[in-house]
Design an enzyme around this catalytic site. Sequence first.
Site, PDB file in Angstrom:
ATOM      1  CE  LYS A  89      10.852  -3.345  -5.930  1.00 55.14           C
ATOM      2  NZ  LYS A  89      11.533  -4.566  -6.031  1.00 55.14           N
ATOM      3  CG  HIS A 145      16.765 -38.160  -5.433  1.00 54.75           C
ATOM      4  ND1 HIS A 145      16.555 -39.443  -4.215  1.00 54.75           N
ATOM      5  CD2 HIS A 145      18.460 -37.207  -5.011  1.00 54.75           C
ATOM      6  CE1 HIS A 145      18.533 -39.962  -4.886  1.00 54.75           C
ATOM      7  NE2 HIS A 145      19.111 -38.022  -4.780  1.00 54.75           N
ATOM      8  CD1 TRP A 184      -0.670  -6.141  -3.176  1.00 54.15           C
ATOM      9  CD2 TRP A 184      -0.778  -6.888  -1.326  1.00 54.15           C
ATOM     10  NE1 TRP A 184      -0.171  -7.494  -3.125  1.00 54.15           N
ATOM     11  CE2 TRP A 184      -0.278  -8.189  -2.049  1.00 54.15           C
ATOM     12  CE3 TRP A 184      -0.964  -6.816   0.751  1.00 54.15           C
ATOM     13  CZ2 TRP A 184       0.338  -9.293  -1.072  1.00 54.15           C
ATOM     14  CZ3 TRP A 184      -0.629  -8.481   0.878  1.00 54.15           C
ATOM     15  CH2 TRP A 184      -0.756  -9.223   0.272  1.00 54.15           C
ATOM     16  NE  ARG A 219       4.663   1.111   0.138  1.00 52.75           N
ATOM     17  CZ  ARG A 219       5.813   0.958   0.767  1.00 52.75           C
ATOM     18  NH1 ARG A 219       6.830   1.019   1.019  1.00 52.75           N
ATOM     19  NH2 ARG A 219       5.403   0.537   2.271  1.00 52.75           N
ATOM     20  CE  LYS A 236      12.971 -12.135  -9.998  1.00 53.20           C
ATOM     21  NZ  LYS A 236      13.634 -11.407  -8.842  1.00 53.20           N
ATOM     22  CD  GLU A 296       8.844 -12.401  -8.422  1.00 49.02           C
ATOM     23  OE1 GLU A 296       8.128 -12.163  -7.669  1.00 49.02           O
ATOM     24  OE2 GLU A 296      10.098 -11.444  -8.472  1.00 49.02           O
ATOM     25  CB  CYS A 305      -0.868  -0.233   1.648  1.00 52.41           C
ATOM     26  SG  CYS A 305      -1.845  -1.235   1.103  1.00 52.41           S
ATOM     27  CG  ASN A 318       0.297   1.802   3.741  1.00 50.94           C
ATOM     28  OD1 ASN A 318      -0.532   1.651   2.948  1.00 50.94           O
ATOM     29  ND2 ASN A 318       1.786   2.425   3.378  1.00 50.94           N
ATOM     30  N   GLY A 319      -0.886  -1.434   6.964  1.00 49.77           N
ATOM     31  CA  GLY A 319      -0.474  -2.536   7.438  1.00 49.77           C
ATOM     32  C   GLY A 319      -1.745  -3.144   8.136  1.00 49.77           C
ATOM     33  CD  GLU A 332      15.541 -13.619  -7.907  1.00 49.55           C
ATOM     34  OE1 GLU A 332      15.332 -14.188  -6.656  1.00 49.55           O
ATOM     35  OE2 GLU A 332      15.912 -12.568  -7.750  1.00 49.55           O
TER      36      GLU A 332
HETATM   37  C1  G6P Z   1       8.037  -9.007  -2.045  1.00 51.86           C
HETATM   38  C2  G6P Z   1       8.714  -8.582  -3.167  1.00 51.86           C
HETATM   39  C3  G6P Z   1      10.665  -9.684  -3.617  1.00 51.86           C
HETATM   40  C4  G6P Z   1      11.836  -9.603  -2.514  1.00 51.86           C
HETATM   41  C5  G6P Z   1      10.578  -9.569  -0.683  1.00 51.86           C
HETATM   42  C6  G6P Z   1      11.850  -9.625   0.749  1.00 51.86           C
HETATM   43  O1  G6P Z   1       8.219 -10.320  -2.007  1.00 51.86           O
HETATM   44  O2  G6P Z   1       8.197  -8.638  -4.059  1.00 51.86           O
HETATM   45  O3  G6P Z   1      11.004  -9.278  -4.536  1.00 51.86           O
HETATM   46  O4  G6P Z   1      12.055 -10.104  -2.163  1.00 51.86           O
HETATM   47  O5  G6P Z   1       9.159  -9.131  -0.574  1.00 51.86           O
HETATM   48  O6  G6P Z   1      11.233  -8.012   0.261  1.00 51.86           O
HETATM   49  P1  G6P Z   1      12.933  -7.522   1.133  1.00 51.86           P
HETATM   50  O7  G6P Z   1      12.995  -6.103   0.838  1.00 51.86           O
HETATM   51  O8  G6P Z   1      13.015  -7.498   2.034  1.00 51.86           O
HETATM   52  O9  G6P Z   1      14.191  -7.112   0.363  1.00 51.86           O
END
Ligand code: G6P
Length: 609
Positions: free
Chosen positions: A604, A505, A74, A27, A486, A489, A2, A99-100, A482
């Site tokens: 984010k 396995h 969000w 966000r 990517k 997502e 948010c 927010n929160g 990773e």
């Molecule tokens: C969210 C973001 C990710 C990030 C994760 C951890 O899920 O979409 O891209 O890796 O949070 O966030 P941070 O700010 O703690 O790295």
Amino acid sequence: MCGIVGAVAQRDVAEILIEGLRRLEYRGYDSAGVAILNNNDIQRVRRLGKVKELSDALEVSPLPGSTGIAHTRWATHGEPSEVNAHPHISGSDFAVVHNGIIENHEELKEQLKTKGYEFVSATDTEVIAHLIAEEYKNFKDLLKAVQSAVKQLEGAYGAVVMNRNNPEELIVARSGSPLVVGKGIGEMFVASDQLALLPVTRQFLYLEEGEVARVTRTTLDIYDTDEKLIERDFEESSVQHDAGDKGPYRHFMMKEIHEQPESIASTLEGRIINGEITSEIFGVKAKEIFDEVEAIQIVACGTSFHAAMVTKYWCESLANIPCHVEIASEYRYRKSFTPQKALFITISQSGETADTLAALRLAKEKGFMASLTVCNVPGSSLVRESDLAFMTRAGAEIGVASTKAFTTQLAGLLMLVGCIAKHKGLSESEQADIVHAIEAIPREIQKALEQDSLIEQLAEDFSEKHHSLFLGRGEQYPIAMEGALKLKEISYIHAEAYAAGELKHGPLALIDHEMPIVVVAPKNELLEKLKSNMEEVRARGGQLYVFADKDAPFKEEDGVKVVRVESAHDITAPIIYTIPLQLLSYHVAVIKGTDVDQPRNLAKSVTVE
Ligand code: G6P
């Protein structure tokens, strides 16, 4: 998670609020709204969908007024919908953005209902609006009403409150969700991230945990939890003004992928002096702590967790001390062993991830020797609450899928491991090798980016697929993870990563000619083992996409496509091999037409559990 913007000015603020929301949209982006005070009347417009829907609505019916609040959401409590979008109001008097998560909202709601308040949304935020209205009846002062209301809230909040009887003030309150105040000339702004306010000011002040403040056009009065007035100065921001623009790129993600040579160079700047990584770059107490440290515990979430996993490989091979890594949301809720003389490390782009922050607070109770954070946001909660901090200098990362934040974390973490290893007796020549490898990273990333058009062609093969596998060994296993993260997502293709030795396995059962398998295969001591795993795949008709060194013994043939990566040093290979995987997922998403920068259901910065 948010985004919040607010303004008290002498001019109409709608445009400032909308531009701020646009900059915070990464966000959260399922609905947006604005409330503006005009002639002691709160006027509100909300829309389901992105900020564009809201700004289109305001173009048709503009909202004049010089005090206002706005929010991009969000969803946590209540589905994305106009009725659940912020700002939430109580009668015609109070408007709130938040927010929160308010954990005791059910209980408060029941109490407020008995007092006659009606609830129209499914959100926890509406409780705050009515609670403040109730408190205002007693205090007849907005600040006091908010101070009294927040004492009853359990959970996390960053909130901004507006009242129609106090047209030139906003009250802001922070507990667990960041809020920053920005000072203009004869006007004042608030936001959940300074990025929102860069077009209007560069003077910022972050609220601390538990603080409540009264913001007017020319004054800011901050009160701590004991309601004592606090003195603190605004500081000049170092974040670039154009950080919220895409430049020549179609998406922020592509812009940020291409910024990596520069952001790594900036992360290294001034950190290697006379060929040495000195402990001071992690904080004044670092030397003493690194001399004593005997074990490391790292916690993080998402992409940052993958950086933690790579660090484990580096740490145990170079510094020869045990390094445990764990997902923050797991660590914080289990009984775990705290080794003697252990350093607790958090890794986070935002510095505000709720689980990582909670894990740090728990670690302090559990008696770790010290804490260190590797973080991209100066002044964030993790930075403020850790003993030591290493700031990555990736700059603002807007694309939800993390790219430059990850590689700058890895560069910083390798410096950290190199430095701890020095304290643990790593030879001078080995230290020099690490430094050379680190200094070559920007150049090698630049080279890797040159494979962009080849990778764009390969991406065509993936666009119709529903599943994919990513394989790696050693420190390339987290890089495979990773790469898979990517792809899933941003393109919504199911992608799973395996340590290649695990293939037999279970996952081998999935392989047929429909299954693309991405292999991260730099030329190192594990390459022969990896080749055997690849043969197992080929024998079952799987389509291999091999990312390999320039002179690695792979050739293009039926069922095998090869992308060459130039990486001169084993130790930094995880960083360099990340680049082509980022490009692959980007191009697959573009071909599929998904929302690359704002993938569905994600945000984010995850400041709620
Ligand atoms: C969210 C973001 C990710 C990030 C994760 C951890 O899920 O979409 O891209 O890796 O949070 O966030 P941070 O700010 O703690 O790295």
